[in-house]
Design a protein around this motif. Sequence first.
Motif, mmCIF file in Angstrom:
data_model
loop_
_atom_site.group_PDB
_atom_site.id
_atom_site.type_symbol
_atom_site.label_atom_id
_atom_site.label_comp_id
_atom_site.label_asym_id
_atom_site.label_seq_id
_atom_site.Cartn_x
_atom_site.Cartn_y
_atom_site.Cartn_z
ATOM 1 N N GLY A 44 0.778 -1.230 0.000
ATOM 2 C CA GLY A 44 0.000 0.000 0.000
ATOM 3 C C GLY A 44 0.811 1.283 0.000
ATOM 4 N N SER A 45 2.106 1.184 -0.247
ATOM 5 C CA SER A 45 2.929 2.398 -0.186
ATOM 6 C C SER A 45 2.854 3.199 -1.483
ATOM 7 N N VAL A 46 2.913 4.508 -1.321
ATOM 8 C CA VAL A 46 2.973 5.451 -2.435
ATOM 9 C C VAL A 46 4.169 6.340 -2.164
ATOM 10 N N LYS A 47 5.154 6.272 -3.048
ATOM 11 C CA LYS A 47 6.362 7.080 -2.868
ATOM 12 C C LYS A 47 6.441 8.118 -3.978
ATOM 13 N N PRO A 48 6.365 9.392 -3.625
ATOM 14 C CA PRO A 48 6.531 10.430 -4.642
ATOM 15 C C PRO A 48 7.896 10.278 -5.309
ATOM 16 N N HIS A 49 7.942 10.555 -6.596
ATOM 17 C CA HIS A 49 9.173 10.435 -7.362
ATOM 18 C C HIS A 49 10.052 11.661 -7.129
ATOM 19 N N GLY A 50 11.305 11.412 -6.798
ATOM 20 C CA GLY A 50 12.242 12.508 -6.591
ATOM 21 C C GLY A 50 11.835 13.382 -5.425
ATOM 22 N N GLU A 51 11.893 14.668 -5.630
ATOM 23 C CA GLU A 51 11.578 15.645 -4.579
ATOM 24 C C GLU A 51 10.133 16.131 -4.654
ATOM 25 N N ARG A 52 9.296 15.422 -5.364
ATOM 26 C CA ARG A 52 7.915 15.854 -5.580
ATOM 27 C C ARG A 52 7.062 15.708 -4.333
ATOM 28 N N THR A 53 6.014 16.496 -4.314
ATOM 29 C CA THR A 53 4.931 16.359 -3.347
ATOM 30 C C THR A 53 3.678 16.123 -4.172
ATOM 31 N N LEU A 54 2.935 15.097 -3.838
ATOM 32 C CA LEU A 54 1.725 14.792 -4.609
ATOM 33 C C LEU A 54 0.623 15.807 -4.307
ATOM 34 N N SER A 55 -0.051 16.219 -5.361
ATOM 35 C CA SER A 55 -1.210 17.098 -5.194
ATOM 36 C C SER A 55 -2.358 16.261 -4.633
ATOM 37 N N PRO A 56 -3.356 16.910 -4.033
ATOM 38 C CA PRO A 56 -4.522 16.155 -3.561
ATOM 39 C C PRO A 56 -5.203 15.380 -4.701
ATOM 40 N N GLU A 57 -5.237 15.973 -5.900
ATOM 41 C CA GLU A 57 -5.840 15.289 -7.049
ATOM 42 C C GLU A 57 -5.035 14.058 -7.426
ATOM 43 N N GLY A 58 -3.703 14.211 -7.426
ATOM 44 C CA GLY A 58 -2.833 13.085 -7.752
ATOM 45 C C GLY A 58 -2.950 11.972 -6.728
ATOM 46 N N ALA A 59 -2.957 12.338 -5.451
ATOM 47 C CA ALA A 59 -3.095 11.340 -4.387
ATOM 48 C C ALA A 59 -4.434 10.613 -4.494
ATOM 49 N N SER A 60 -5.489 11.354 -4.804
ATOM 50 C CA SER A 60 -6.817 10.755 -4.960
ATOM 51 C C SER A 60 -6.854 9.808 -6.157
ATOM 52 N N ALA A 61 -6.262 10.221 -7.273
ATOM 53 C CA ALA A 61 -6.215 9.366 -8.469
ATOM 54 C C ALA A 61 -5.460 8.076 -8.169
ATOM 55 N N ILE A 62 -4.383 8.179 -7.423
ATOM 56 C CA ILE A 62 -3.596 6.996 -7.070
ATOM 57 C C ILE A 62 -4.394 6.077 -6.154
ATOM 58 N N GLU A 63 -5.060 6.645 -5.157
ATOM 59 C CA GLU A 63 -5.882 5.826 -4.254
ATOM 60 C C GLU A 63 -6.983 5.108 -5.021
ATOM 61 N N ASN A 64 -7.647 5.816 -5.929
ATOM 62 C CA ASN A 64 -8.703 5.190 -6.738
ATOM 63 C C ASN A 64 -8.137 4.072 -7.602
ATOM 64 N N TRP A 65 -6.983 4.312 -8.225
ATOM 65 C CA TRP A 65 -6.360 3.291 -9.066
ATOM 66 C C TRP A 65 -6.002 2.067 -8.238
ATOM 67 N N MET A 66 -5.452 2.295 -7.050
ATOM 68 C CA MET A 66 -5.061 1.175 -6.198
ATOM 69 C C MET A 66 -6.272 0.324 -5.819
ATOM 70 N N ALA A 67 -7.389 0.953 -5.495
ATOM 71 C CA ALA A 67 -8.601 0.212 -5.137
ATOM 72 C C ALA A 67 -9.127 -0.571 -6.340
ATOM 73 N N GLU A 68 -9.165 0.068 -7.505
ATOM 74 C CA GLU A 68 -9.628 -0.610 -8.719
ATOM 75 C C GLU A 68 -8.696 -1.756 -9.100
ATOM 76 N N ARG A 69 -7.398 -1.535 -8.946
ATOM 77 C CA ARG A 69 -6.413 -2.567 -9.288
ATOM 78 C C ARG A 69 -6.532 -3.770 -8.351
ATOM 79 N N ALA A 70 -6.719 -3.521 -7.065
ATOM 80 C CA ALA A 70 -6.875 -4.611 -6.100
ATOM 81 C C ALA A 70 -8.107 -5.448 -6.433
#
Length: 135
Positions: A44-70
Amino acid sequence: MVSDLPEYYFRVRENGAFVFRVDTENRHQRIEMDQIAVVNIKNGSVKPHGERTLSPEGASAIENWMAERATLLAKRDIDDIHRAVDHLNLTTHWAQSRATEEQLEEVTDALLLAMHDLRGVLVRKKADRLMKAQK
């Protein structure tokens, strides 16, 4: 076509995905993909690439993808098991009707050990479920 592209692209890998932000609003009017994170479905880990900080939209898209993928992977797992049952039936028919002595000699021990192991696990799990249901 460009407007039909998703905002995020997930390059699937064995344990998750690399996450890219899709950019079509650049001066060259080309599709550019900028890696923003690495996702691990197993833990369940999400690691931002490099020195990035994920936007709320990006974090939400990732969470949705992870749930759909599971959900998709769970469906594939059970489908694989149903296919295994079919393969066992086909193997039984092959052993009974078409297999040569040499072919049977080649696979019998491996099949017997695998089926013995599977039977033991299934019987133990079934007994656990029955005991749990009786409580």
